[in-house]
Design a protein around this motif. Structure first.
Motif, short mmCIF file in Angstrom:
data_model
loop_
_atom_site.label_atom_id
_atom_site.label_comp_id
_atom_site.label_asym_id
_atom_site.label_seq_id
_atom_site.Cartn_x
_atom_site.Cartn_y
_atom_site.Cartn_z
N ILE A 1 -9.55 -0.82 3.04
CA ILE A 1 -9.41 0.64 3.23
C ILE A 1 -9.09 0.92 4.69
O ILE A 1 -9.82 0.50 5.57
N ASN A 2 -7.96 1.58 4.92
CA ASN A 2 -7.58 1.91 6.30
C ASN A 2 -8.16 3.26 6.68
O ASN A 2 -7.49 4.28 6.65
N ASP A 3 -9.46 3.22 7.02
CA ASP A 3 -10.12 4.43 7.51
C ASP A 3 -10.18 4.26 9.03
O ASP A 3 -9.36 4.83 9.76
N ASP A 4 -11.09 3.43 9.50
CA ASP A 4 -11.12 3.10 10.92
C ASP A 4 -10.14 1.95 11.17
O ASP A 4 -10.25 0.89 10.55
N LEU A 5 -9.17 2.20 12.06
CA LEU A 5 -8.07 1.24 12.27
C LEU A 5 -8.59 -0.13 12.74
O LEU A 5 -8.13 -1.17 12.25
N ASP A 6 -9.54 -0.13 13.66
CA ASP A 6 -10.05 -1.41 14.17
C ASP A 6 -10.76 -2.21 13.08
O ASP A 6 -10.63 -3.43 13.02
N GLU A 59 -6.03 12.92 -0.21
CA GLU A 59 -5.79 14.04 0.71
C GLU A 59 -5.44 13.53 2.11
O GLU A 59 -4.53 14.04 2.77
N GLU A 60 -6.18 12.50 2.53
CA GLU A 60 -5.91 11.91 3.86
C GLU A 60 -4.53 11.24 3.86
O GLU A 60 -3.80 11.31 4.86
N LEU A 61 -4.15 10.62 2.74
CA LEU A 61 -2.82 10.00 2.65
C LEU A 61 -1.74 11.06 2.85
O LEU A 61 -0.79 10.86 3.61
N ARG A 88 -2.00 13.92 4.34
CA ARG A 88 -2.03 14.35 5.75
C ARG A 88 -1.27 13.37 6.63
O ARG A 88 -0.54 13.77 7.53
N ARG A 89 -1.45 12.08 6.39
CA ARG A 89 -0.78 11.08 7.24
C ARG A 89 0.73 11.10 7.05
O ARG A 89 1.49 11.01 8.01
N ILE A 90 1.17 11.22 5.79
CA ILE A 90 2.63 11.24 5.56
C ILE A 90 3.24 12.47 6.23
O ILE A 90 4.26 12.38 6.91
N GLY A 124 1.91 14.23 8.66
CA GLY A 124 1.67 14.15 10.11
C GLY A 124 2.70 13.27 10.80
O GLY A 124 3.06 13.49 11.95
N ARG A 125 3.20 12.25 10.08
CA ARG A 125 4.18 11.34 10.66
C ARG A 125 5.48 12.08 10.95
O ARG A 125 6.19 11.74 11.90
N GLY A 126 5.78 13.09 10.11
CA GLY A 126 6.92 13.97 10.38
C GLY A 126 8.28 13.31 10.29
O GLY A 126 9.24 13.77 10.91
N GLY A 181 0.85 -1.18 0.00
CA GLY A 181 0.00 0.00 0.00
C GLY A 181 0.88 1.22 0.00
O GLY A 181 2.06 1.13 0.38
N PRO A 182 0.37 2.37 -0.41
CA PRO A 182 1.21 3.55 -0.51
C PRO A 182 1.81 3.97 0.83
O PRO A 182 1.24 3.71 1.88
N SER A 183 2.97 4.58 0.74
CA SER A 183 3.64 5.08 1.93
C SER A 183 2.70 6.00 2.69
O SER A 183 2.04 6.85 2.10
N GLY A 184 2.58 5.82 3.99
CA GLY A 184 1.74 6.69 4.81
C GLY A 184 0.33 6.19 5.00
O GLY A 184 -0.44 6.75 5.78
N VAL A 185 -0.03 5.09 4.33
CA VAL A 185 -1.41 4.61 4.44
C VAL A 185 -1.69 4.01 5.83
O VAL A 185 -2.85 3.91 6.25
N GLY A 186 -0.61 3.59 6.51
CA GLY A 186 -0.80 3.02 7.84
C GLY A 186 -0.39 1.55 7.93
O GLY A 186 -0.78 0.86 8.87
N LYS A 187 0.46 1.10 7.00
CA LYS A 187 0.88 -0.30 7.01
C LYS A 187 1.60 -0.65 8.31
O LYS A 187 1.30 -1.65 8.95
N GLY A 188 2.56 0.20 8.68
CA GLY A 188 3.36 -0.07 9.89
C GLY A 188 2.47 -0.10 11.13
O GLY A 188 2.62 -0.98 11.99
N THR A 189 1.55 0.84 11.20
CA THR A 189 0.65 0.93 12.35
C THR A 189 -0.21 -0.33 12.45
O THR A 189 -0.34 -0.94 13.52
N LEU A 190 -0.79 -0.73 11.34
CA LEU A 190 -1.67 -1.89 11.33
C LEU A 190 -0.91 -3.19 11.60
O LEU A 190 -1.37 -4.05 12.35
P1 ADP Z 1 3.12 3.34 6.39
O1 ADP Z 1 3.80 2.27 7.22
O2 ADP Z 1 2.10 2.79 5.46
O3 ADP Z 1 4.08 4.26 5.68
P2 ADP Z 1 2.41 4.48 9.01
O4 ADP Z 1 1.94 3.27 9.76
O5 ADP Z 1 3.74 5.06 9.34
O6 ADP Z 1 2.28 4.25 7.42
O7 ADP Z 1 1.26 5.58 9.22
C1 ADP Z 1 1.38 6.91 8.71
C2 ADP Z 1 0.66 7.85 9.69
O8 ADP Z 1 -0.76 7.63 9.61
C3 ADP Z 1 1.07 7.66 11.13
O9 ADP Z 1 1.21 8.93 11.75
C4 ADP Z 1 -0.11 6.87 11.73
O10 ADP Z 1 -0.28 7.13 13.10
C5 ADP Z 1 -1.30 7.38 10.92
N1 ADP Z 1 -2.40 6.39 10.76
C6 ADP Z 1 -2.28 5.06 10.51
N2 ADP Z 1 -3.51 4.48 10.41
C7 ADP Z 1 -4.41 5.46 10.61
C8 ADP Z 1 -5.86 5.50 10.62
N3 ADP Z 1 -6.61 4.41 10.40
N4 ADP Z 1 -6.45 6.69 10.84
C9 ADP Z 1 -5.70 7.82 11.04
N5 ADP Z 1 -4.33 7.85 11.06
C10 ADP Z 1 -3.70 6.69 10.82
#
Ligand code: ADP
Ligand code: 5GP
Length: 186
Positions: free
Chosen positions: A168-173, A129-131, A133-135, A137-139, A13-22
């Motif tokens: 779709i990674n909208d709601d994490l749960d 747009e949300e993607l 923001r996440r990239i 926001g990760r800083g 999935g694209p960078s910032g989508v939340g792969k690492g978090t999930l």
């Molecule tokens: P990736 O590994 O895909 O590059 P990250 O796991 O680093 O993405 O997530 C990128 C940013 O998005 C992080 O700041 C993370 O906290 C946030 N994030 C991840 N999943 C969600 C979500 N479902 N809703 C909102 N923010 C999220």
């Protein structure tokens, strides 16, 4: 595939989508999953540890791994090389673990050829747009890296239909429970 052999899952999935978090949530909940640790020529980000986040390599030693067929797949992404060490994946599958690879599109395509029976999952953002923001926001990335990652993200998102499933990674749960059912963990 025999009953005692583990199942291979690829998450792309694209960078910032939340792969690492999930993936972190998934591993915390399912310690039986064996997660591949990739080799990369990228420099460590703050907090990343050698042998935990990645095996950080010089370009020269990465090239040696490629030359000796030590990687199951590898690709260049945003100016750096990334690859999956082959032997540990094969060992984990033989030991019967569910095996997880979190890799980019070109690598997923290579794994599809060598493991057509694997489950390939594309993780998608609720919107572009949300993607962004996440990239941001990760800083963790420079402006140049952000631009490269966003342009690559646009390309990657057109490839969703190649995958067995899109989540779709909208709601994490909600995304986590979809992953669990696709990986047959529940
Ligand atoms: P990736 O590994 O895909 O590059 P990250 O796991 O680093 O993405 O997530 C990128 C940013 O998005 C992080 O700041 C993370 O906290 C946030 N994030 C991840 N999943 C969600 C979500 N479902 N809703 C909102 N923010 C999220
Ligand atoms: P990052 O630099 O953000 O850690 O990772 C950048 C991209 O490289 C992500 O899309 C990630 O999935 C991908 N990646 C990480 N490890 C591998 C790997 O072993 N092979 C491939 N092909 N991609 C990888």
């Amino acid at each position: 595939m025999s009953g005692s052999t583990g199942r291979l899952t690829v998450i792309t999935g694209p960078s910032g989508v939340g792969k690492g978090t999930l993936v972190k949530r998934l591993l915390d909940k399912h310690p039986e999953i064996w997660m591949s640790i990739s080799a990369t020529t990228r420099s460590p980000r703050e907090g990343e540890l050698e042998g935990v986040s990645y095996f950080f390599q010089s370009r020269e030693s990465f090239d040696q791994l490629v030359a000796k067929n030590g990687l199951l797949e590898w690709a260049e992404f945003a100016g750096n090389c990334y690859g999956t060490p082959r032997a540990p994946v094969e060992q984990a599958l033989e030991a019967g673990h569910p095996v997880l690879l979190e890799i980019e599109l070109e690598g997923a395509r290579q794994v599809r050829r060598s493991f057509p029976q694997g489950m390939q999952i594309f993780l998608s953002p609720p919107s572009f747009e949300e993607l962004e923001r996440r990239i941001r926001g990760r800083g963790t990335d420079s402006e140049e890296a952000i631009t490269r990652r966003l342009s690559r993200a646009r390309e990657e998102m057109t490839a969703q239909s190649e995958f067995d499933a899109a989540v779709i990674n909208d709601d994490l749960d909600a995304a986590l429970s979809q992953l669990e059912s696709l990986m047959q963990l529940v």
